[in-house]
Design a protein around this motif. Structure first.
Motif, PDB file in Angstrom:
ATOM      1  N   GLN A  14       0.796  -1.233   0.000  1.00  0.00           N
ATOM      2  CA  GLN A  14       0.000   0.000   0.000  1.00  0.00           C
ATOM      3  C   GLN A  14       0.830   1.285   0.000  1.00  0.00           C
ATOM      4  OE1 GLN A  14      -2.840  -0.378   3.194  1.00  0.00           O
ATOM      5  NE2 GLN A  14      -3.965  -1.975   2.121  1.00  0.00           N
ATOM      6  N   LYS A  15       2.091   1.203  -0.410  1.00  0.00           N
ATOM      7  CA  LYS A  15       2.923   2.401  -0.547  1.00  0.00           C
ATOM      8  C   LYS A  15       3.452   2.462  -1.970  1.00  0.00           C
ATOM      9  CE  LYS A  15       4.287   2.642   4.246  1.00  0.00           C
ATOM     10  NZ  LYS A  15       5.331   2.748   5.222  1.00  0.00           N
ATOM     11  N   ILE A  16       3.278   3.615  -2.618  1.00  0.00           N
ATOM     12  CA  ILE A  16       3.751   3.783  -3.994  1.00  0.00           C
ATOM     13  C   ILE A  16       5.281   3.727  -4.003  1.00  0.00           C
ATOM     14  CG2 ILE A  16       3.867   5.368  -5.968  1.00  0.00           C
ATOM     15  CD1 ILE A  16       1.086   4.267  -5.578  1.00  0.00           C
ATOM     16  N   ILE A  17       5.809   2.905  -4.900  1.00  0.00           N
ATOM     17  CA  ILE A  17       7.256   2.724  -5.047  1.00  0.00           C
ATOM     18  C   ILE A  17       7.624   3.042  -6.492  1.00  0.00           C
ATOM     19  CG2 ILE A  17       9.163   1.067  -4.919  1.00  0.00           C
ATOM     20  CD1 ILE A  17       7.925   1.449  -2.209  1.00  0.00           C
ATOM     21  N   PRO A  18       8.614   3.906  -6.729  1.00  0.00           N
ATOM     22  CA  PRO A  18       9.045   4.149  -8.116  1.00  0.00           C
ATOM     23  C   PRO A  18       9.537   2.845  -8.761  1.00  0.00           C
ATOM     24  CG  PRO A  18       9.974   5.793  -6.631  1.00  0.00           C
ATOM     25  CD  PRO A  18       9.343   4.737  -5.768  1.00  0.00           C
ATOM     26  N   LYS A  19       9.144   2.622 -10.016  1.00  0.00           N
ATOM     27  CA  LYS A  19       9.510   1.380 -10.717  1.00  0.00           C
ATOM     28  C   LYS A  19      11.015   1.197 -10.823  1.00  0.00           C
ATOM     29  CE  LYS A  19       5.565   1.648 -13.792  1.00  0.00           C
ATOM     30  NZ  LYS A  19       5.167   1.731 -15.197  1.00  0.00           N
TER      31      LYS A  19
END
Length: 78
Positions: free
Chosen positions: A52-57
């Protein structure tokens, strides 16, 4: 097992809402590359969230067993 959840156009491309893959440790980039080879996302735009945390690809992020990875459609609004 790592659970992968698909939303929006990514879910339409994979023809499923989620799947579980058996990796004990894998990097986020390697997982995304495996998924690209399997589903050929082409130029689909999506964001990635881990637990549930946005992570850069492009981040060198190591996934662990029981992580939940979500491939999310682009967000709009404000």
């Amino acid at each position: 097992m790592i659970e992968i959840k698909y939303f929006g156009a990514v879910a339409e491309k994979t023809k499923c809402a989620f799947e579980k893959v058996s990796f004990s440790e894998i990097s986020l980039q390697d997982l995304l590359q495996d998924l690209e080879e399997k589903y050929q996302f082409d130029s689909l735009a999506f964001s990635v969230a881990v637990n549930q945390k946005i992570i850069p690809k492009a981040t060198d992020y190591k996934l662990n067993t029981n992580d939940i990875v979500a491939l999310l459609p682009p967000f709009a609004g404000g």
